[in-house]
Write an enzyme that holds these catalytic residues in place. Structure first.
Site, mmCIF file in Angstrom:
data_model
loop_
_atom_site.group_PDB
_atom_site.id
_atom_site.type_symbol
_atom_site.label_atom_id
_atom_site.label_comp_id
_atom_site.label_asym_id
_atom_site.label_seq_id
_atom_site.Cartn_x
_atom_site.Cartn_y
_atom_site.Cartn_z
ATOM 1 N N ASP A 1 -12.415 -5.856 25.765
ATOM 2 C CA ASP A 1 -12.415 -7.376 25.590
ATOM 3 C C ASP A 1 -10.810 -7.566 25.957
ATOM 4 O OD1 ASP A 1 -12.559 -9.885 24.789
ATOM 5 O OD2 ASP A 1 -13.752 -9.560 23.129
ATOM 6 N N LYS B 1 -0.379 -14.974 14.957
ATOM 7 C CA LYS B 1 1.061 -15.150 15.198
ATOM 8 C C LYS B 1 1.269 -16.446 14.524
ATOM 9 C CE LYS B 1 4.632 -16.097 18.345
ATOM 10 N NZ LYS B 1 5.103 -15.813 19.756
ATOM 11 N N TYR C 1 -6.723 8.316 -7.674
ATOM 12 C CA TYR C 1 -5.485 8.541 -7.566
ATOM 13 C C TYR C 1 -5.550 9.850 -6.611
ATOM 14 C CZ TYR C 1 -6.871 11.883 -11.316
ATOM 15 O OH TYR C 1 -7.585 13.124 -12.085
ATOM 16 N N HIS D 1 -8.815 24.944 -4.807
ATOM 17 C CA HIS D 1 -7.542 24.690 -4.346
ATOM 18 C C HIS D 1 -7.314 24.738 -2.905
ATOM 19 C CE1 HIS D 1 -6.230 23.795 -8.312
ATOM 20 N NE2 HIS D 1 -6.730 25.017 -8.651
ATOM 21 N N ARG E 1 3.470 39.607 2.783
ATOM 22 C CA ARG E 1 2.203 39.987 3.092
ATOM 23 C C ARG E 1 1.869 41.069 2.173
ATOM 24 N NH1 ARG E 1 -1.210 38.297 6.467
ATOM 25 N NH2 ARG E 1 0.670 37.152 7.173
#
Length: 517
Positions: free
Chosen positions: A126, A138, A216, A276, A441
């Site tokens: 459009d 505006k 939240y 988690h 590691r």
């Protein structure tokens, strides 16, 4: 507050427009409209003035040009509090608009259809609509702009009471209008950039649709909301159907996404438990019940309060096993009626159905990953890299046995979804120890080994990145691990290989790293 005397209506989404226009007309408000909208209103008995009657110029170029005319845009942009603007309107015989109702060509719906042609997509961009929306927004001190049928009743109620729309509402609607055109342009930019093969353009324009406000964020003091990618289809958490349970929280959604991506790695019946965003138990079996049992037994402590994802429809037998512990969410392609009856007994348990999604086995993930950086945004391709045994390189004197190969490839699929530094121990097609998110590691390895206990004997080990030193191999040898899969590529690879040889451990290099921060 400007009194509304004249409205411009041009919508592709006709929802509620006849009722809106009829009430406006009944209140003596002149309605100017275009094309299909004008025809619909006339057929519905609503008096309408065509745009061509206002401009004195016909629609041309197959409708590409109809509202791009001074008699339209001056009527939208004129400031009624400026005498010179009012004078120019009178001089040129232009009447102002105080209300604009626009919905744009359905570009999003068009490109979302399978097999749509590029030409059809282009024709559904459009031009006049966004121009009118932006002009009205505006000039929102004098013009009310509507781009969403959900706001029709709000505006009508104010017109009934006051004859116009208050300042605060006009400002809010103007902001919404600019968001609307920005999102529209962003979709077009994304589509054309994709066609042009520009993965990382100089300006990144993306848009998302709000699904819901959340109570939240990660913590109660953080505000949050959930947004969906415009084309998120089946098999994506954003498109999941909640069948039962409480509303999803911020952390629920994060964990659910991690669980679902992980379980989709497997073609055979699989279950993944997540806490988690890290897998805490993963199992594969000949049936979904067996897979879930393995995932549960992998870590019966951590699964408590976790999220479980399964890649097969949940049956009653599997549901009976799951109902015995506290879970936050169960995600699956579907649930049998009997399974739902069992699981719905747990009032707060969320059940998510991934409608249209079949079993996994390397299914496509979200193409891009966005990560906020301080003052910026990191963008990368999703990690969709799979692994074929033929791509691996045996680097030790002893090659893995067929059974070890099976376990190594299983563990490799899991470690891809564990936060780095990551180590996964696996045995009998289930995880027995997972070390996640460690600063070194060997620390991750020690956590996984400690969690596995005696189950580490005869297990295999997968590492998401190379061993910088031989200490991880030493720890693996002490734990009785028999085979290792890792990317390789360290300057000290030879030390790790020699240590593996010393203990008779088979080790293969993948040449692929799966860091996950």
């Amino acid at each position: 507050m400007p009194t509304i005397r004249r409205a411009l209506i041009s919508v592709s989404d006709k929802t509620g427009v006849v009722s809106l226009a009829r009430e406006l007309a009944d209140r003596g408000i002149e309605i100017v409209s275009t094309g299909g909208t004008a025809r619909l209103l006339k057929e519905s008995g609503v008096p309408v003035t065509g745009v061509s009657e206002v401009t004195g110029f016909p629609e041309i170029l197959d409708g590409r040009v109809k509202t791009l005319h001074p008699k339209i845009h001056a009527g939208l942009l004129a400031r009624q509090d400026v005498e010179e603007h009012r004078h120019q309107l009178r001089e040129h015989g232009i009447q102002p608009f105080e209300l604009v109702v626009i919905s744009l060509y359905p570009f999003r719906e068009t490109v979302g259809r399978p097999g749509v042609s590029f030409e059809e997509a282009i024709e559904n961009i459009d031009i006049g609509g966004p121009a009118m929306i932006r002009a009205a927004a505006k000039n929102h001190r004098h013009v009310t702009v509507l781009v969403d049928p959900e706001d029709y009743d709000l505006v009508l109620s104010q017109i009934r009471e006051r004859g116009g729309v208050d300042d605060a509402t006009r400002l809010r609607l103007a902001a919404k209008a600019f968001r609307h055109t920005a999102a529209y342009d962003a979709l077009i930019a994304q589509y054309l950039s994709g066609r042009a093969g520009e993965a990382f353009p100089e300006k990144l324009t993306v848009t998302f649709d709000k699904v819901q406000d959340l109570r939240y964020g990660e913590n109660p003091h953080q505000k949050a909301a959930f947004y969906r990618e415009p084309f998120a289809g089946p098999g994506r958490i954003a498109a999941a159907e909640k069948l039962h349970g409480k509303e999803l929280s911020y952390n629920n959604i994060q964990d659910a996404g991690a669980a679902w991506e992980s379980v989709r790695e497997f073609a055979e019946p699989a279950a993944v438990a997540v806490k988690h965003t890290n897998p805490c138990g993963v199992g594969v079996g000949s049936s979904l019940t067996e897979a879930y049992r393995k995932a549960y037994e992998a870590d019966p402590v951590s699964i408590f309060g976790g999220i479980v994802a399964l890649n097969r429809p949940v049956d009653k037998e599997t549901a009976e096993q799951m109902k015995g512990i506290f879970l936050e969410i169960v995600i699956a392609p579907d649930f049998t009626p009997e399974a739902l009856e069992v699981l719905k007994q747990k009032k707060n348990l969320r059940l998510l159905r991934m409608a249209g999604e079949g079993q996994g086995g390397g299914a496509e993930n979200i193409p891009w990953r966005f990560t906020a950086a301080d003052g910026g945004l990191l963008v990368q391709e999703a990690d969709r890299k799979g692994l074929d045994r033929s791509e691996c390189r045996v680097v030790t004197k002893r090659a893995p046995s067929e059974e070890e190969w099976k376990e190594l490839l299983f563990a490799w699929k899991v470690v891809k979804h564990v936060k780095s530094n990551a180590i996964v121990l696996a045995k009998d097609q289930r995880t027995v120890g997972i070390g996640a998110g460690q600063m070194n590691r060997v620390g991750a390895a020690e956590i996984a080994i400690r969690q596995a206990g005696e189950r580490s004997r005869g297990a295999v080990l997968a590492s998401d990145a190379f061993f910088p030193m031989k200490d991880t191999v030493e720890a693996a040898a002490r734990a009785g691990i028999t085979a290792i899969i890792q990317p390789g590529g360290s300057i000290r690879d030879e030390e790790s290989i020699a240590e593996a040889d010393r203990h008779g451990i088979a080790m293969v290099f993948t040449g692929i790293r799966h860091f996950k921060h």
